[in-house]
Motif scaffolding. Structure first.
Motif, short mmCIF file in Angstrom:
data_model
loop_
_atom_site.label_atom_id
_atom_site.label_comp_id
_atom_site.label_asym_id
_atom_site.label_seq_id
_atom_site.Cartn_x
_atom_site.Cartn_y
_atom_site.Cartn_z
N ASP A 154 0.84 -1.20 0.00
CA ASP A 154 0.00 0.00 0.00
C ASP A 154 0.88 1.25 0.00
N GLU A 165 -0.64 4.70 1.07
CA GLU A 165 -0.89 4.76 2.51
C GLU A 165 0.42 4.95 3.29
N ARG A 208 1.10 8.43 3.08
CA ARG A 208 0.04 9.13 3.80
C ARG A 208 0.36 9.22 5.30
#
Ligand SMILES: [Zn+2]
Length: 324
Positions: free
Chosen positions: A95, A98, A101
């Protein structure tokens, strides 16, 4: 004022990073090594730390950043920001979006690296804003990005335009996608070396075999170099690779009817020798109405195509006015 983009192009050996203006001008670029230990998990921390250091050196802050564009190798779902699989990095269902993030609230956009190279070349390189274009990167693997009706083609799960994984030889070599005989196994740098090793065994007295004895680590560039000089065995290898590539490109062109096909990546340094042979083969296999309208050209941006493309998607997806 938000006026810069952070562009990241993750590769199996290095990660290229750029601070780029909204004109597409590279203000600063640098590389960090891809730390592949523990399934490349440290890449995120290493890249982010080096970006923060660089911004601070430039007296800039995250407030100045419009967004972050990230290119990753392998199969990438750009909507989810997920890398399904990047064999070179050991990533599976990774991911990526993410992970960044967790570091920042800035807008983050993830895309397949070859798609970014296509967008970069089309914005500021040899594409010249073509509405329909195929960009092929002949490097360690065969990467490709397809622009159709002015947009990069992603498909239903981000796997559109994977021309490198068209099967061209059912009796061929195992590809890193798990299947046998993909274009990637023949027309990439590693593919050419593998084919060369096989030809050398069958032609132990050839000049190519002698070159291998001297150099041990034969590179695709060596095969091109002596093929250019007329060495028979290496010429055969290159001729076959470009014949198959021309055929695969002609098939692809019959789907999107491109005005340009761009050839980039390390092998494209073979220049006109490669291009002339490829053009001839492409024209041989393409429907005349398609072949006649399609220019086959060398890409212009070299290693910067990925970060320029990463900047492009940030501008495009944040609706920032794109200046050319
Ligand atoms: Zn494959």
């Amino acid at each position: 004022m938000k006026n810069i983009i952070i562009a990241i192009d993750i590769g199996g050996t290095t990660v290229k990073i750029g601070v780029i203006s909204h004109f597409g001008q590279i203000i600063k670029k640098w590389e960090v090594n891809s730390d592949k230990s523990n399934n490349s998990i440290h890449i995120i921390d290493n890249v982010w730390d080096s970006i923060l250091k660089q911004l601070s050196k430039m007296n800039m802050e995250q407030d100045n950043v419009i967004g972050i564009g990230i290119g990753a190798p392998g199969f990438v779902d750009n909507k989810a920001g997920l890398v399904y699989e990047a064999v070179n990095l050991g990533w599976e269902m990774f991911d990526l979006k993410e992970k960044f993030r967790e570091k920042t609230d800035l807008p983050i956009f993830v895309e397949n690296d070859a798609n970014l190279a296509a967008l970069g070349e089309n914005w500021l390189g040899a594409g010249e804003s073509a509405e329909n274009l195929i960009a092929v990167t002949l490097g360690t693997g065969v990467g490709s990005g397809v622009i159709a009706n002015g947009k990069i083609l992603n498909g239903c799960n981000g796997t559109a335009g994977e021309i490198g994984h068209v099967i061209v030889d059912q009796q061929g070599y195992l590809c890193n996608c798990g299947r046998v005989g993909c274009l990637d196994t023949i027309a990439s740098a590693s593919g050419i070396v593998r084919v060369a090793e096989e030809y050398i065994q069958r032609n132990p007295n050839s000049q190519l075999a002698r070159m291998k004895q001297q150099k041990h680590d034969l590179e695709a560039k060596d095969v091109f170099d002596i093929a250019k000089k007329g060495e028979e065995v290496s010429y055969k290898i290159i001729k076959r690779a470009l014949d198959i590539l021309g055929q695969a490109l002609a098939y692809s062109a019959s789907v999107i009817n491109p005005s340009r096909i761009l050839i980039g990546g390390g092998l494209s340094k073979a220049g006109d020798f490669l291009l002339d042979m490829l053009k001839e083969n492409f024209t041989k296999y393409a429907l005349p109405r398609i072949g006649n309208q399609c220019e086959v050209l060398l890409a212009k941006l070299g290693n910067d195509a990925g970060i320029i493309g990463a900047a492009y998607i940030v501008l495009n997806k944040t609706d920032t006015h794109i200046l050319i």
